[in-house]
Design a protein around this motif. Structure first.
Motif, PDB file in Angstrom:
ATOM      1  N   HIS A 127      -2.268  27.138 -32.688  1.00  0.00           N
ATOM      2  CA  HIS A 127      -3.711  26.377 -32.887  1.00  0.00           C
ATOM      3  C   HIS A 127      -4.425  26.467 -31.565  1.00  0.00           C
ATOM      4  N   GLU A 128      -5.539  26.891 -31.911  1.00  0.00           N
ATOM      5  CA  GLU A 128      -6.463  27.128 -30.926  1.00  0.00           C
ATOM      6  C   GLU A 128      -7.782  25.863 -30.994  1.00  0.00           C
ATOM      7  N   GLN A 129      -7.881  25.028 -30.119  1.00  0.00           N
ATOM      8  CA  GLN A 129      -8.677  24.128 -30.204  1.00  0.00           C
ATOM      9  C   GLN A 129     -10.253  24.468 -29.750  1.00  0.00           C
ATOM     10  N   ASN A 130     -10.487  25.554 -28.968  1.00  0.00           N
ATOM     11  CA  ASN A 130     -11.740  25.826 -28.567  1.00  0.00           C
ATOM     12  C   ASN A 130     -12.366  26.904 -29.483  1.00  0.00           C
ATOM     13  N   ALA A 131     -13.646  27.279 -29.176  1.00  0.00           N
ATOM     14  CA  ALA A 131     -14.227  28.630 -29.775  1.00  0.00           C
ATOM     15  C   ALA A 131     -14.111  29.610 -29.004  1.00  0.00           C
ATOM     16  N   VAL A 132     -13.137  29.578 -28.155  1.00  0.00           N
ATOM     17  CA  VAL A 132     -12.674  31.038 -27.264  1.00  0.00           C
ATOM     18  C   VAL A 132     -11.399  30.848 -27.637  1.00  0.00           C
ATOM     19  N   LEU A 133     -10.661  31.863 -27.963  1.00  0.00           N
ATOM     20  CA  LEU A 133      -9.100  31.951 -28.026  1.00  0.00           C
ATOM     21  C   LEU A 133      -8.883  31.923 -26.401  1.00  0.00           C
ATOM     22  N   GLY A 134      -7.616  31.026 -26.100  1.00  0.00           N
ATOM     23  CA  GLY A 134      -7.089  30.594 -24.988  1.00  0.00           C
ATOM     24  C   GLY A 134      -6.053  31.972 -24.406  1.00  0.00           C
ATOM     25  N   ARG A 135      -5.918  31.868 -23.125  1.00  0.00           N
ATOM     26  CA  ARG A 135      -5.372  33.160 -22.599  1.00  0.00           C
ATOM     27  C   ARG A 135      -3.869  33.201 -23.157  1.00  0.00           C
ATOM     28  N   VAL A 136      -3.048  31.983 -23.313  1.00  0.00           N
ATOM     29  CA  VAL A 136      -1.743  31.956 -23.856  1.00  0.00           C
ATOM     30  C   VAL A 136      -1.959  32.340 -25.144  1.00  0.00           C
ATOM     31  N   ASN A 137      -2.707  31.794 -26.104  1.00  0.00           N
ATOM     32  CA  ASN A 137      -2.728  32.170 -27.621  1.00  0.00           C
ATOM     33  C   ASN A 137      -3.031  33.643 -27.721  1.00  0.00           C
ATOM     34  N   ARG A 138      -4.064  34.449 -26.731  1.00  0.00           N
ATOM     35  CA  ARG A 138      -4.336  35.621 -26.870  1.00  0.00           C
ATOM     36  C   ARG A 138      -3.115  36.491 -26.621  1.00  0.00           C
ATOM     37  N   LEU A 139      -2.238  35.807 -25.751  1.00  0.00           N
ATOM     38  CA  LEU A 139      -0.934  36.882 -25.472  1.00  0.00           C
ATOM     39  C   LEU A 139      -0.063  36.693 -26.549  1.00  0.00           C
ATOM     40  N   LEU A 140      -0.291  35.584 -27.283  1.00  0.00           N
ATOM     41  CA  LEU A 140       0.894  35.358 -28.299  1.00  0.00           C
ATOM     42  C   LEU A 140       0.548  35.781 -29.663  1.00  0.00           C
ATOM     43  N   ALA A 141      -0.737  36.267 -29.850  1.00  0.00           N
ATOM     44  CA  ALA A 141      -1.647  36.441 -31.284  1.00  0.00           C
ATOM     45  C   ALA A 141      -0.876  37.395 -32.026  1.00  0.00           C
ATOM     46  N   PRO A 293     -21.638  21.671 -20.584  1.00  0.00           N
ATOM     47  CA  PRO A 293     -20.447  22.130 -20.297  1.00  0.00           C
ATOM     48  C   PRO A 293     -19.817  22.358 -18.814  1.00  0.00           C
ATOM     49  N   LEU A 294     -18.602  22.204 -18.795  1.00  0.00           N
ATOM     50  CA  LEU A 294     -17.944  22.294 -17.393  1.00  0.00           C
ATOM     51  C   LEU A 294     -18.155  23.924 -16.745  1.00  0.00           C
ATOM     52  N   PRO A 295     -18.722  24.041 -15.882  1.00  0.00           N
ATOM     53  CA  PRO A 295     -19.194  25.600 -15.504  1.00  0.00           C
ATOM     54  C   PRO A 295     -18.007  26.237 -15.082  1.00  0.00           C
ATOM     55  N   ILE A 296     -16.928  25.538 -14.958  1.00  0.00           N
ATOM     56  CA  ILE A 296     -15.589  26.424 -14.276  1.00  0.00           C
ATOM     57  C   ILE A 296     -14.655  26.504 -15.462  1.00  0.00           C
ATOM     58  N   ALA A 297     -15.003  26.130 -16.564  1.00  0.00           N
ATOM     59  CA  ALA A 297     -14.122  26.156 -17.826  1.00  0.00           C
ATOM     60  C   ALA A 297     -13.846  27.694 -18.008  1.00  0.00           C
ATOM     61  N   THR A 298     -12.520  27.883 -18.112  1.00  0.00           N
ATOM     62  CA  THR A 298     -12.101  29.415 -18.599  1.00  0.00           C
ATOM     63  C   THR A 298     -12.876  29.876 -19.808  1.00  0.00           C
ATOM     64  N   ASP A 299     -13.267  31.231 -19.218  1.00  0.00           N
ATOM     65  CA  ASP A 299     -14.038  32.081 -20.342  1.00  0.00           C
ATOM     66  C   ASP A 299     -15.273  31.237 -20.783  1.00  0.00           C
ATOM     67  N   ASP A 300     -15.551  30.071 -19.957  1.00  0.00           N
ATOM     68  CA  ASP A 300     -16.959  29.612 -20.278  1.00  0.00           C
ATOM     69  C   ASP A 300     -16.921  28.730 -21.719  1.00  0.00           C
ATOM     70  N   HIS A 301     -15.553  28.428 -22.023  1.00  0.00           N
ATOM     71  CA  HIS A 301     -15.344  27.948 -23.381  1.00  0.00           C
ATOM     72  C   HIS A 301     -15.976  26.686 -23.623  1.00  0.00           C
ATOM     73  N   GLN A 302     -16.325  25.944 -22.660  1.00  0.00           N
ATOM     74  CA  GLN A 302     -17.208  24.584 -23.174  1.00  0.00           C
ATOM     75  C   GLN A 302     -18.507  24.965 -23.632  1.00  0.00           C
ATOM     76  N   ALA A 303     -19.122  25.880 -22.927  1.00  0.00           N
ATOM     77  CA  ALA A 303     -20.322  26.171 -23.645  1.00  0.00           C
ATOM     78  C   ALA A 303     -20.423  26.979 -24.715  1.00  0.00           C
ATOM     79  N   VAL A 304     -19.284  27.567 -25.235  1.00  0.00           N
ATOM     80  CA  VAL A 304     -18.996  28.236 -26.649  1.00  0.00           C
ATOM     81  C   VAL A 304     -18.815  27.065 -27.726  1.00  0.00           C
ATOM     82  N   ASN A 305     -18.126  26.247 -27.086  1.00  0.00           N
ATOM     83  CA  ASN A 305     -17.773  24.938 -27.957  1.00  0.00           C
ATOM     84  C   ASN A 305     -18.872  24.262 -28.572  1.00  0.00           C
TER      85      ASN A 305
END
Length: 411
Positions: A127-141, A293-305
């Motif tokens: 399950h991906e909570q963000n609007a950018v697929l997270g790194r672990v979820n990308r690995l497991l996709a 958005p938190l500027p240091i969020a991985t892949d800028d996912h908060q802005a995409v959210n």
């Protein structure tokens, strides 16, 4: 909002999530729904996750080694070793618990559990909570049977995995979801304007520095009607309290509010970060927002959210480098000077909500073990696989753990 009665087919499910609220809040919501349907649920997480508030009493937490893969290659062997150890422990848990499916919610603690699910040939979902697929979820996709998403559009999702995607939404806490049936608080030209300000441990300071001065720059007719509730860092409390006092703005400050859902119910406007759970709760309840958005969020996912909510008209987004008192005052004035505009923004936020997320995700999970799925979820071919106790050579898991290094240093 739909709800389901127990199916009569009691099954076992394992949820695996990183030790942050963003990963665990939806996991807890799904656990509660599966439990209500008569199933048994266990949780795999790290030490932080096992101690986080809000875990249902019925949910047993199993702490497994997870490993992290930072930028320093010297730490990678230890990370791989921890993943392998966690995988072995997860396999032993699966043998004893006999789960019908494994559900991962992202974060490195989910990695060993999902790798173990692949090895044991158990049905699995991320399950991906963000609007950018997270790194672990990308690995497991490529390994899982389904990818449940919270947004209609998710970045960093490879086209070859699109057939696995099921849009469920991001489950929220039951006490927040209950607020969806309540009207937006009455707001007129004479009433108070109640503003709720929150930020995570990394983000509260900039809000403490900017928000009091921004509110002070509002036109007197609006500023005199303010009533503020703000979450601050402990070390910032007195400074922020002094700022509000100097501006003669009533403000209740605290480091943590146990009744946050009640404060959200009373709020006319939210100001804060754009984490996945924050967006899900704002849209579930229907509260307009100014999001930073938190500027240091991985892949800028908060802005995409923020993309969906902003496009719908339920929120405004301000990048942190532009988040200054004058800009904040400008955006608040644009939203709140006309009561109808604020109510309309609340309605737009409400329309972005996915209140059936926990139910829809539970439907998807049940479908993996042969229980019929509601029509609202699409299921791809080959999703129903019987659980088997066999395992695959460790070499495949070792390669997957090494691949995590190439997906970056955070989940």
């Amino acid at each position: 909002m739909t709800s389901h009665t127990p199916t009569g087919a009691s099954r076992h499910y394992v949820l695996a999530a990183g030790g942050t609220g963003g990963h665990l809040i939806p996991a807890f919501a799904l656990a509660a729904e599966l439990h209500a349907r008569g199933h048994h649920v266990a949780l795999i997480t790290d030490e932080r996750g096992a101690a986080i508030p809000g875990k249902p009493d019925f949910l047993t937490a199993h702490v497994l080694p997870a490993g992290r893969f930072g930028k320093n290659p010297l730490g990678w062997p230890a990370g791989i070793s921890a993943v392998l150890e966690g995988r072995a422990m997860a396999l032993r848990l699966f043998e004893a618990f006999a789960p019908s499916a494994i559900v991962g919610f992202g974060g490195y603690p989910a990695l060993p559990a999902l790798l173990a699910a692949t090895a044991a040939k158990l049905p699995s979902i991320v399950h991906e909570q963000n609007a950018v697929l997270g790194r672990v979820n990308r690995l497991l996709a490529g390994r899982v049977d389904a990818i449940a998403t919270s947004y209609d559009k998710v970045d960093r999702l490879k086209p070859k995995h699109a057939h696995k995607v099921r849009l469920t939404g991001n489950p929220v806490r039951a006490e927040v979801l209950a607020l969806r049936d309540k009207d937006f608080p009455a707001f007129t030209d004479e009433s108070l304007l109640r503003i709720l300000v929150t930020g995570g441990s990394q983000g509260a300071r900039v809000l403490s520095e900017v928000v009091p001065d921004g509110l002070a720059m509002l036109p007197p007719a609006l500023r005199q009607r303010l009533q503020v509730t703000q979450q601050c860092r402990a070390e910032d409390l007195e400074t922020v309290r002094a700022r509000y006092a100097n501006h003669d703005i009533p403000a209740e400050l605290g480091t943590y509010f146990e009744d946050m859902h009640e404060r959200l119910a009373d709020a006319h406007l939210f100001i804060g970060r754009a984490g996945a759970s924050t967006i899900a709760e704002l849209t579930a309840v229907g509260r307009p927002a100014i999001l930073v958005p938190l500027p240091i969020a991985t892949d800028d996912h908060q802005a995409v959210n923020t993309r969906e909510m902003v496009k719908a008209g339920g929120a405004r987004m301000i990048r942190q480098d532009a988040f200054q008192p004058k800009e904040l005052a400008k955006q608040i004035q644009a939203m709140a000077m006309n009561p109808a505009s604020l109510a309309n923004a609340a309605h737009c936020a409400f329309n972005c909500g996915r209140p059936d997320a926990a139910n829809d995700l539970a439907d998807l999970v049940e479908s993996m073990s042969g229980i019929d799925l509601m029509d609202v979820i699409r299921i791809g071919e080959g999703a129903h696989r019987a659980a088997q106790a066999t395992t695959r050579p460790h070499a495949a898991t070792r390669k997957a753990a090494k691949d995590a290094v190439n997906h970056g240093s955070d989940a």
